[in-house]
Scaffold this active site. Structure first.
Site, PDB file in Angstrom:
ATOM      1  N   ARG A 246       0.844  -1.216   0.000  1.00 33.09           N
ATOM      2  CA  ARG A 246       0.000   0.000   0.000  1.00 33.09           C
ATOM      3  C   ARG A 246       0.874   1.259   0.000  1.00 33.09           C
ATOM      4  NH1 ARG A 246      -2.482  -3.866  -0.574  1.00 33.09           N
ATOM      5  NH2 ARG A 246      -4.407  -4.533   0.430  1.00 33.09           N
TER       6      ARG A 246
ATOM      7  N   GLU B 253      -4.258   4.367   6.124  1.00 33.23           N
ATOM      8  CA  GLU B 253      -4.035   4.080   4.701  1.00 33.23           C
ATOM      9  C   GLU B 253      -4.305   5.329   3.848  1.00 33.23           C
ATOM     10  OE1 GLU B 253      -5.268   0.086   3.351  1.00 33.23           O
ATOM     11  OE2 GLU B 253      -6.093   1.062   1.596  1.00 33.23           O
TER      12      GLU B 253
ATOM     13  N   SER C 168     -10.799   0.831   3.748  1.00 29.15           N
ATOM     14  CA  SER C 168      -9.934   0.515   4.893  1.00 29.15           C
ATOM     15  C   SER C 168      -9.245   1.783   5.375  1.00 29.15           C
ATOM     16  CB  SER C 168      -8.836  -0.458   4.479  1.00 29.15           C
ATOM     17  OG  SER C 168      -9.387  -1.631   4.006  1.00 29.15           O
TER      18      SER C 168
END
Ligand code: NAP
Length: 343
Positions: free
Chosen positions: A166, A336, A239
């Site tokens: 990520r 994130e 998320s």
């Protein structure tokens, strides 16, 4: 010339948290040819800038004291075929899920596990998006981006994109890159990836064939629709926390205390991935609410705006979750999405 510059623009409808904030300025362009003019204007104005696609991976804690840049660069093109692989180029402003559908409709495989990830194509390499065992970098042939240091459009090979979990250099070097397009190499034949829990079961329940990418696509869409709140109804950015990677020794100590803790050893030896959702749920925070800010009762990784929460409310709750998990497990969660806060 089609550089469109506006002052004092509401961002409420272009962030999926639905946070009511304003940007000091907004600059919009429609073509690659407008990039030099855009960045000359940004230099002259002398303020920070921030690329914004569909606003599905950002939390605005405050009004933005700079220039939001919207590069409306569209188009999906077939660049060529070789040895059972096709190269496809998509403009940054294309919708990611639409690109996934387009590739499947054209007989290409690989992206089916990444179905329904919210956001634009331009955001995909920034996050190195991933789901159900597939990450974007597996298929990236090149990323075209404006480099503010060299003041020109460059074409970065995957090894120059600094992809990680990520993560990418586009994320680590804000203010430097504006992603303009992504080129992908996609196979016509490839094994599907179905080892994540629930995927095979979902395919079987729909009477599908696990070797068929279309069946994987349908299963992933169904799983996501069932598990994740729809941002059109409840503001969220998918998320909110990354799954933490911890050293093996730390994992061994945690496992002694929490033998049921889910964990996945990483290929890059020495680290183990933990489930952020499990940590949050065990800390008793799934479904927790503080005013209009909450943790979804459907998925503990999703921070939600139940209606009228400010960016500060949401960020305060996120910090509380991070601190509670750290106090209980000694593991610090990282967000994130990009957090945009004043000073
Ligand atoms: P889940 O199946 O409940 O699993 C929880 C976490 O464990 C996931 O985040 C996943 O990590 C990890 N995991 C599960 N099975 C794994 C395996 N076989 N090998 C390695 N790691 C494994 O997950 P979920 O929350 O419903 O999500 C399913 C997938 O969709 C995940 O890949 C997740 O990343 C993705 N997703 C993405 C977003 C987003 O907004 N970006 C939102 C929701 C879900 P990974 O995240 O590293 O895959």
């Amino acid at each position: 010339m089609s550089l469109d510059l506006q002052v004092g623009v509401s961002l409420r409808d272009i962030n999926t948290f639905g946070v009511d904030v304003e940007t000091m300025m907004m600059a919009q362009i429609d073509s690659l040819d407008d990039l030099p003019e855009l960045f000359t204007a940004i230099d002259e104005i002398g303020m920070d800038w921030l690329p914004l696609g569909e606003g599905s991976n950002v939390l605005f804690v405050d009004d933005y004291d700079g220039i939001v840049v919207r590069a409306r660069l569209r188009g999906i093109e077939w660049l060529g075929d070789q040895d059972g692989w096709a190269r496809v180029r998509a403009g940054a402003a294309e919708n990611w899920h639409r690109l996934v559908e387009w590739t499947l409709d054209n007989g290409l495989r690989g992206l089916e596990n990444l179905a329904l990830i919210p956001g634009s194509v331009g955001a995909a390499p920034v996050q190195n998006i991933g789901a159900y065992g597939v990450e974007l970098d597996r298929y990236v042939a090149a990323v075209e981006a404006w480099d503010t240091r060299q003041r020109r459009l460059v074409r970065l090979a995957p090894e120059d994109c600094g992809f990680g979990y990520r993560d990418s250099r586009f994320k680590r070097e804000p203010q430097r890159w504006l992603v303009a397009a992504v080129e992908l190499d996609l196979p016509r034949e490839a094994e599907t990836v179905t080892h994540y829990a629930g995927v095979r079961e979902e395919i079987a329940s729909r009477g599908g064939d696990p070797a068929d990418p279309r069946a994987v696509f349908e299963a992933v869409c169904a799983l996501r629709r069932r598990k994740l709140p729809d941002p059109a109804q409840t503001g969220n950015a998918g998320s909110f926390f990354k799954n933490p990677l911890v050293p093996e020794l730390q994992y061994a100590q945690l496992r002694d205390h929490f033998p049921d803790m889910p964990a996945w050893p990483q290929d890059d030896a020495g680290h183990v991935k933990l489930s952020a959702a499990w940590l949050i749920e065990q800390a008793g925070l799934k479904g927790y609410r503080q005013g209009a800010a909450g943790i979804s009762d459907r998925h503990a990784l999703v921070l939600v705006n139940h209606g009228g929460a400010s960016g500060r409310d949401l960020w305060a709750l996120a910090c509380q979750v991070r601190d509670t998990v750290e106090a209980r497990f000694g593991v610090r969660l990282e967000p994130e999405p990009r957090i945009v806060a004043a000073g």
